[in-house]
Design a protein around this motif. Structure first.
Motif, short mmCIF file in Angstrom:
data_model
loop_
_atom_site.label_atom_id
_atom_site.label_comp_id
_atom_site.label_asym_id
_atom_site.label_seq_id
_atom_site.Cartn_x
_atom_site.Cartn_y
_atom_site.Cartn_z
N VAL A 530 0.95 -1.17 0.08
CA VAL A 530 -0.02 -0.11 -0.11
C VAL A 530 0.89 1.31 0.16
CG1 VAL A 530 -1.73 1.29 1.40
CG2 VAL A 530 -1.86 -1.31 1.19
N MET A 531 1.98 1.06 0.92
CA MET A 531 2.74 2.45 1.06
C MET A 531 3.69 2.78 -0.30
SD MET A 531 4.20 2.28 4.75
CE MET A 531 5.42 3.78 4.40
N ALA A 532 3.94 1.37 -0.92
CA ALA A 532 4.67 1.64 -2.33
C ALA A 532 3.78 1.93 -3.52
CB ALA A 532 5.68 0.31 -2.52
N THR A 533 2.64 1.77 -3.57
CA THR A 533 1.76 1.97 -4.49
C THR A 533 0.90 3.21 -4.45
OG1 THR A 533 1.21 -0.53 -4.41
CG2 THR A 533 -0.34 0.88 -5.92
N TYR A 534 0.85 3.83 -3.43
CA TYR A 534 0.12 5.14 -3.07
C TYR A 534 1.03 6.14 -2.65
CZ TYR A 534 -4.09 2.02 -4.10
OH TYR A 534 -5.01 1.39 -4.45
N GLY A 535 0.80 7.22 -2.93
CA GLY A 535 1.53 8.52 -2.37
C GLY A 535 0.92 9.47 -2.62
N PRO A 536 1.56 10.82 -2.18
CA PRO A 536 0.61 11.92 -2.39
C PRO A 536 0.04 12.36 -3.45
CG PRO A 536 2.73 12.30 -1.07
CD PRO A 536 2.78 11.05 -1.63
N SER A 537 -1.30 12.71 -3.75
CA SER A 537 -1.95 12.85 -5.00
C SER A 537 -1.41 13.78 -5.95
CB SER A 537 -3.59 13.17 -4.81
OG SER A 537 -3.49 14.09 -3.88
N ASP A 566 10.08 3.07 -16.35
CA ASP A 566 10.41 4.62 -15.98
C ASP A 566 9.43 5.01 -15.07
OD1 ASP A 566 12.78 4.22 -17.05
OD2 ASP A 566 12.22 5.75 -18.76
N ARG A 567 8.00 4.95 -15.62
CA ARG A 567 6.75 5.65 -14.99
C ARG A 567 6.63 4.95 -13.38
NH1 ARG A 567 1.00 4.87 -14.24
NH2 ARG A 567 1.17 2.93 -15.50
N ALA A 568 6.70 3.46 -13.86
CA ALA A 568 6.68 2.61 -12.19
C ALA A 568 7.73 2.95 -11.25
CB ALA A 568 6.60 1.01 -12.68
N ALA A 569 8.97 3.43 -11.70
CA ALA A 569 9.97 3.51 -10.77
C ALA A 569 9.67 4.96 -10.36
CB ALA A 569 11.50 3.37 -11.74
N GLU A 570 9.19 5.65 -10.96
CA GLU A 570 9.13 7.26 -10.49
C GLU A 570 8.14 7.13 -9.67
OE1 GLU A 570 8.86 11.76 -12.58
OE2 GLU A 570 9.71 9.89 -13.84
N LYS A 571 6.96 6.42 -9.80
CA LYS A 571 5.96 6.29 -8.71
C LYS A 571 6.21 5.87 -7.44
CE LYS A 571 1.55 5.66 -10.18
NZ LYS A 571 0.40 5.05 -10.73
N LEU A 572 7.44 4.66 -7.48
CA LEU A 572 7.53 4.19 -6.43
C LEU A 572 8.49 5.10 -5.53
CD1 LEU A 572 8.19 1.66 -4.53
CD2 LEU A 572 10.25 1.18 -6.08
N GLU A 573 9.33 5.79 -6.24
CA GLU A 573 10.14 6.95 -5.88
C GLU A 573 9.56 7.91 -4.97
OE1 GLU A 573 14.22 9.54 -6.77
OE2 GLU A 573 13.36 8.00 -8.31
#
Length: 706
Positions: A530-537, A566-573
């Motif tokens: 959950v923490m790695a999939t979601y972040g500040p909107s 690249d998109r998945a990596a940036e979202k994880l970061e």
């Protein structure tokens, strides 16, 4: 109709009592604690016949009813207190047939408490080999109880034992062994009147150890103390007199009952082996070779089943993504729960091999020799020879090992043992070591025999043991105590391992590892996913806009895959997990760790093995590949975005292994140290010094090797 009875197994250490417990109960076992104390309580169900079952309680091993440790004090408390939930309907006294005289001392004490009981002569096969003949019928007649000859190792005599247990509950014909009243007649009469009992020996034991008996309140304790003082009761002197009287009694019992034809040759083979295996030079060399064999086997023998498990979980994830509907629940299940669980299940072969080999070393009697050899060395570093048992046990798990330190009578030795035992590399560190070693140490052989990865694993364990001993040396001068320690230990004869017991140990320990670690891993994996999939909107919206604005032809599958990665990596970061990892990154960067490793460091404070599950989850979330690869391949392919170099270099791998070797990343261990010391002082000191050691060791290793 089933009629349940409660049976207590009582006996000296090394009599095969635990093996008999496993025979009687099979898999119908559970482990808890005796009420109000931290001593382990093993219970299980045994079907005696078609109408009766028995609840079997395996009491701690003891040489007499006079306790030398917390574990041993439980035996009398359970047998004497009728209000204790574990108080038995009958006692099965397990004795070693090769050393009957010593074992019957405890038997005579238990008999004098007046409980229904029977005697099991275990290891009768070994006794026959050693030329010892026992007239079982004559022994039963003289003791006034049923005597069952059996060999628990070979599963011989179990049916007779079950039949005897079923028939003993209503029969209690054993004779009083000695006149207990002779030692302190007035005090015993006073105690009998005070606690309302007719049993002389029970009253005598109350005088000896009432301070340790939880079933007396403060008022009762004060009254018993007053009786002691009034009649000049001298506990140690009376214990000695009682022991002498009992051995005289046993001499008459065993006369013409035990004929030892092989007394001169009894320990001939054992003595010859000991002259080599406990030699002051060759003994240690052989011990190191055995250690290397164990760790080499962990890598060599587990390769095929581990590869099979790893590829199976990769296939399961691929199959799930291909056939389950896209959505949050599918991703949570496959990239969170399955990935995290796979990171634990893969290590079952190595855990099973480790515990099997330890069980073989214990069963043969070799581990007792290691303890004996290490005694002189341990004393120089402020530890007792008895400290070796918890420290060697720490290779399996620190929690029961710390609890086993109760057998160390000296307070200072016990505290130091508790403080350093978590430094010894446990089975929870094994998944971390093996994963990292497989990444940074080549799978090659030295001289065509020695596996480099096995050698690296052995070195990690040796580093942890050396660190524990050096820390003990420092604490020897810091912690002050006036008590003197002593070391007494029986060296059993060498025996063939009980293969059924070894297999059971493999199964039980592997199951416990998976279930206990699995609970933590699944919980952490769900939270982490959950923490790695979601972040500040706002951050996630900006990323979506950025990649939506990039125009790529639908036919360019390679470019689309790169953009998706690249998109998945940036979202994880930019996820909550990524933000947390980047927050601590400045602190851990000098150690060679990036923010992803930082996340694993945080989650593995719950349990060290969570590191593997965390990396599995992080790299699963980070990956947008249509075809899932294994966690090791993902980590092997991870690169530093700033330098383009692999993240998991030898320097980083060694730094990370040293951090896990020294850091206190186990909440269960913190809790057990608090419970055993009854103070937050010691676990806090432990947490601080171990974390400092881990940071400094990792820092030095990385900065020197990078």
């Amino acid at each position: 109709m089933l009629v349940d009875i409660k049976v207590a197994l009582v006996g000296n250490p090394n009599t095969g009592k635990s093996t008999l417990f496993n025979l009687l109960t099979g898999l119908n076992q559970k482990i808890g604690n005796f009420p109000g104390i931290t001593v382990d309580k093993k219970t299980g169900l045994s079907k005696l016949n078609s109408t009766q079952t028995a609840t079997v309680i395996d009491l701690p091993g003891t040489y007499s009813l006079y306790p030398k440790s917390k574990d041993e004090s439980i035996v009398f408390q359970v047998l004497a207190d009728k209000g204790n939930p574990s108080h038995p309907d009958m006692v099965v006294l397990v004795a070693d047939a090769t050393n009957l005289r010593r074992n019957l001392l405890l038997c005579s004490q238990v008999a004098d408490l007046g409980l229904p009981m029977l005697l099991v002569l275990n290891m009768t096969d070994m006794a026959k080999k050693e030329g010892i003949n026992i007239n079982v019928d004559k022994l039963a007649e003289r003791l006034g109880i049923q005597v069952i000859a059996m060999s628990a190792r070979k599963n011989e005599g179990l049916d007779k034992l079950k039949e005897a247990i079923a028939n003993t509950t209503a029969i209690s014909t054993q004779l009083a062994s000695i006149d207990s009243k002779q030692f302190a007649p007035e005090a015993i009469e006073a105690i009998k009147a005070k606690i309302n009992t007719e049993n002389d020996y029970f009253a005598l034991q109350v005088l000896h150890q009432h301070e340790h008996l939880a079933f007396f309140n403060e008022q009762d304790q004060a009254a018993i103390e007053q009786i002691e003082q009034s009649y000049g009761f001298e506990s140690s002197k009376i214990q000695g007199a009682e022991t002498v009287a009992r051995y005289r009694y046993l001499s008459t019992i065993l006369s013409d009952v035990v004929i030892d034809l092989g007394a001169a040759k009894k320990f001939k083979i054992t003595d010859k082996l000991d002259s080599i295996l406990t030699h002051r030079v060759w003994g240690f060399a052989i011990f190191l070779l055995i250690l290397f064999f164990v760790f080499n086997a962990i890598f060599s023998w587990s390769t095929y089943p581990m590869d099979l498990i790893e590829s199976s979980f990769a296939w399961l994830t691929d199959f799930g993504h291909a056939h389950l509907p896209d959505g949050v629940l599918t991703n949570l299940f496959l990239d969170g729960i399955v990935a995290g669980l796979g990171g634990i299940v893969i290590f079952i072969p190595q855990i099973a091999i480790l515990f099997a080999l330890i069980s073989i070393l214990e069963d043969t009697g070799y581990m007792a020799r290691v303890t004996f050899m290490m005694d002189k060395i341990m004393r120089k570093f402020g530890l007792s020879g008895k400290s070796v048992v918890p420290m060697i046990g720490g290779i399996a798990c620190a929690v029961p090992s710390i609890m086993s330190a109760r057998n160390i009578e000296n307070w200072k030795d016990r505290i130091i043992t508790i403080m350093v035992t978590p430094l010894v590399s446990c089975s929870a560190r094994l998944p971390v070591y093996t994963l990292l070693i497989s990444l940074v140490v080549p799978n090659e052989k030295i001289l065509g025999v020695f596996n480099k990865q096995g050698l690296a694993l052995m070195l990690m364990y040796l580093i942890s043991i050396v660190a524990a001993i050096l820390v003990a040396l420092v604490m020897k001068f810091i912690i002050k105590a006036k008590e003197k320690s002593y070391f007494i230990m029986e060296l059993p004869v060498y025996r063939m391992p009980r293969w059924k017991n070894v297999l059971y140990t493999m199964y039980e320990k592997s199951k416990t590892f998976v279930l206990e670690a699995g609970k933590v891993i699944i919980a952490i994996s769900i939270v982490l996913w959950v923490m790695a999939t979601y972040g500040p909107s706002k951050r996630f919206e900006a990323i979506e806009k950025k990649y939506a604005a990039i125009e790529t032809p639908a036919t360019d599958s390679v470019k689309l895959a790169e953009l998706e990665r690249d998109r998945a990596a940036e979202k994880l970061e930019n996820s909550y997990a990524g933000i947390l990892g980047q927050t601590i990154e400045p602190v851990i960067k000098p150690l060679g760790f990036d923010w992803k490793i930082g996340i694993a460091l945080i989650t593995s404070f719950a349990a060290r093995e969570a590191f593997v599950g965390t990396m599995s989850t992080i790299y699963s979330v980070d990956s947008a590949d249509e075809e899932t690869t294994t966690i090791r391949n993902k980590m092997r392919g991870a690169v530093n975005p700033d330098t383009g170099e692999p993240i998991f270099t030898f320097a980083t791998g060694l730094s990370l292994m040293l951090f896990y070797a020294f850091a206190m990343q186990c909440m269960s261990t913190v809790a057990i140290v608090y419970r055993e010391t009854k103070s937050w002082k010691w676990p806090v000191i432990q947490l601080v010094y171990m974390t400092a050691m881990a940071y400094v060791a990792s820092l030095v290793a990385y900065q020197v090797l990078k």
